[in-house]
Design an enzyme around this catalytic site. Structure first.
Site, mmCIF file in Angstrom:
data_model
loop_
_atom_site.group_PDB
_atom_site.id
_atom_site.type_symbol
_atom_site.label_atom_id
_atom_site.label_comp_id
_atom_site.label_asym_id
_atom_site.label_seq_id
_atom_site.Cartn_x
_atom_site.Cartn_y
_atom_site.Cartn_z
ATOM 1 C CD GLU A 135 -2.829 -1.160 2.438
ATOM 2 O OE1 GLU A 135 -3.652 -2.087 2.529
ATOM 3 O OE2 GLU A 135 -2.733 -0.227 3.273
ATOM 4 N N PRO A 136 0.313 2.415 -0.248
ATOM 5 C CG PRO A 136 -1.000 4.106 -1.225
ATOM 6 C CD PRO A 136 -1.084 2.711 -0.685
ATOM 7 N N GLY A 139 4.733 -0.828 2.774
ATOM 8 C CA GLY A 139 5.532 -1.571 1.811
ATOM 9 C C GLY A 139 6.227 -2.726 2.507
ATOM 10 C CB SER A 140 9.593 -3.006 4.047
ATOM 11 O OG SER A 140 10.329 -2.764 2.857
ATOM 12 C CB ILE A 165 -0.897 -3.553 -8.097
ATOM 13 C CG1 ILE A 165 -1.228 -3.173 -6.655
ATOM 14 C CG2 ILE A 165 -1.497 -4.902 -8.466
ATOM 15 C CD1 ILE A 165 -0.568 -4.037 -5.598
ATOM 16 C CD GLU A 370 7.419 -11.210 -6.070
ATOM 17 O OE1 GLU A 370 7.761 -12.267 -5.514
ATOM 18 O OE2 GLU A 370 6.911 -11.158 -7.204
ATOM 19 C CB THR A 372 14.034 -3.795 -0.362
ATOM 20 O OG1 THR A 372 14.154 -3.952 1.065
ATOM 21 C CG2 THR A 372 12.875 -2.869 -0.690
#
Length: 390
Positions: A135-136, A139-140, A165, A370, A372
């Protein structure tokens, strides 16, 4: 002068069927994918017809059970197919990996009834999938996602935005992770959402450094209704579902990275063998030979690493640490090899007339998607030291 052809990759494959499959993929890539890659990437064109061809050829279903229309191939074979496709065009290889990732949740955690209803079309019916976790602002840290799914009778209603996406806005189905409970990883549930569901929309595709033919976009959910029968796994099991898929997906990224690096090395071998300076091919100069030897060694090491992890997976053994190592090593290797390939071609390598500048730009994203490579180091260290922080 006859064009120099780099030596073919020597592969260790478990069956004659697998060898025939790889030969089919190489032929298809040479005829249908590689000749159009440069022009289509420059134009930012997504090759949907290529994915339709791959689906009809059984190449979007390889690692899944034949019971539901899959190819029944071990992961060590599937990943080498990905490598060949990515060597021809990363948009295609990575797209197949993402599609497989989107199918993983249902194939692994879905009810038998749901698998029987949806998987045959997802695997071989010409459909294309996408995976919606990031999502904005998540992420991680995937456990902090805020897309919400609330129960309404026999349905769930989804609201929120997913980011980064692959195939966003063009996919036929989305595997979506949404919050159904409280904060943290135990409040997340997975859903299978049709691409034409009312209330589902996408933003303008991102303008990226590379892989311009691959569509990457935010996906918005505004009151999207999903029947409970499309819930995947138990309520609150979503992060388990998601992370299991990502373990497998990391191997897909590793294989794509090796394919990209192999393509760059092959181009460097071809160029340095045919390019003459000071009265002889530049490949005769020791400095360039040593550089190419290092490139080839890194590629072979990466291939061995992802295949070792795949064989653990095929044997039903834990492979999370090895998958993270493969993703980390192979994508770092792809970045280094493509950079060296540009250097070997000199000024020509910096122009769009030769493919290595595109391969270098594309390699960068593999260190990010997928998970970092910094996150891969976190995963590896946790496996080494145990689940608790030390």
């Amino acid at each position: 002068m006859t064009e120099y052809l780099p030596p073919a990759v020597e592969r260790e494959l478990p069956t004659r069927e697998a060898r025939d499959l790889l030969a089919l993929v190489r032929d298809l890539a040479a005829r249908e994918i590689r000749p159009h890659a440069a022009d289509e990437e420059e134009a930012g064109r997504f090759p949907r017809e290529t994915f339709t061809l791959l689906s009809s050829s059984g190449l979007l279903s390889l690692p899944y059970s034949e019971e539901f229309g899959g190819g029944g191939q071990p992961y060590e074979v599937y990943l080498q197919v990905l490598e060949e496709l990515a060597a021809a065009r990363l948009t295609v290889g990575l797209g197949v990996s993402v599609h497989s990732l989107a199918c993983h949740a249902l194939a692994t955690y879905g009810t038998k009834e749901a698998r029987a209803e949806h998987l045959p079309d997802m695997l071989g019916g010409g459909l294309l999938g996408a995976y919606c976790l990031s999502e904005p602002a998540a992420g991680s840290d995937a456990a902090s996602l805020t897309t919400r799914a609330r129960r309404d009778g026999d349905d769930w209603v989804l609201d929120g935005t997913k980011a980064w996406i692959t195939h966003g806005g063009i996919a036929d189905f989305y595997t979506v992770l949404a919050r159904t409970g409280g904060p943290g990883p135990r409040g997340v549930t997975a859903f299978l959402v049709p691409g034409d569901a009312p209330g589902l929309s996408s933003a303008r595709p991102e303008r990226k450094m590379g892989m311009k033919g691959s569509v990457t976009a935010q996906v918005h959910f505004e009151g999207v209704r999903v029947p409970d029968a499309r819930r995947i796994g138990d309520e609150g099991q979503g992060l388990t579902v998601a992370l299991a898929a990502l373990e497998a997906g990391r191997l897909g990224i590793a294989a794509c990275a090796v394919g990209l690096a192999q393509a760059a090395l092959d181009e460097a071998l071809r160029y340095t063998t045919e390019r003459r300076q000071f009265g002889r091919p530049v490949a005769d100069f020791q400095g360039l030979r040593f550089l190419m030897a290092d490139m080839a060694t890194g590629i072979e090491a990466g291939r061995a690493l992802y295949l070792a992890a795949a064989r653990l997976r095929d044997a039903g053994r834990p492979y999370g640490r090895q998958a993270a190592m493969a993703k980390l090593f192979c994508t770092d290797t792809a970045m280094r090899v493509t950079t060296d390939a540009v250097q070997l071609l000199g000024g020509y390598g910096y122009t769009a007339d030769f493919p290595v500048e595109r391969l270098m730009r594309e390699a960068k994203v593999l260190q990010i998607v997928e998970g970092t490579n910094q996150i891969q180091r976190v995963v590896i260290a946790r496996h080494l030291l145990g689940a608790e922080e030390r």
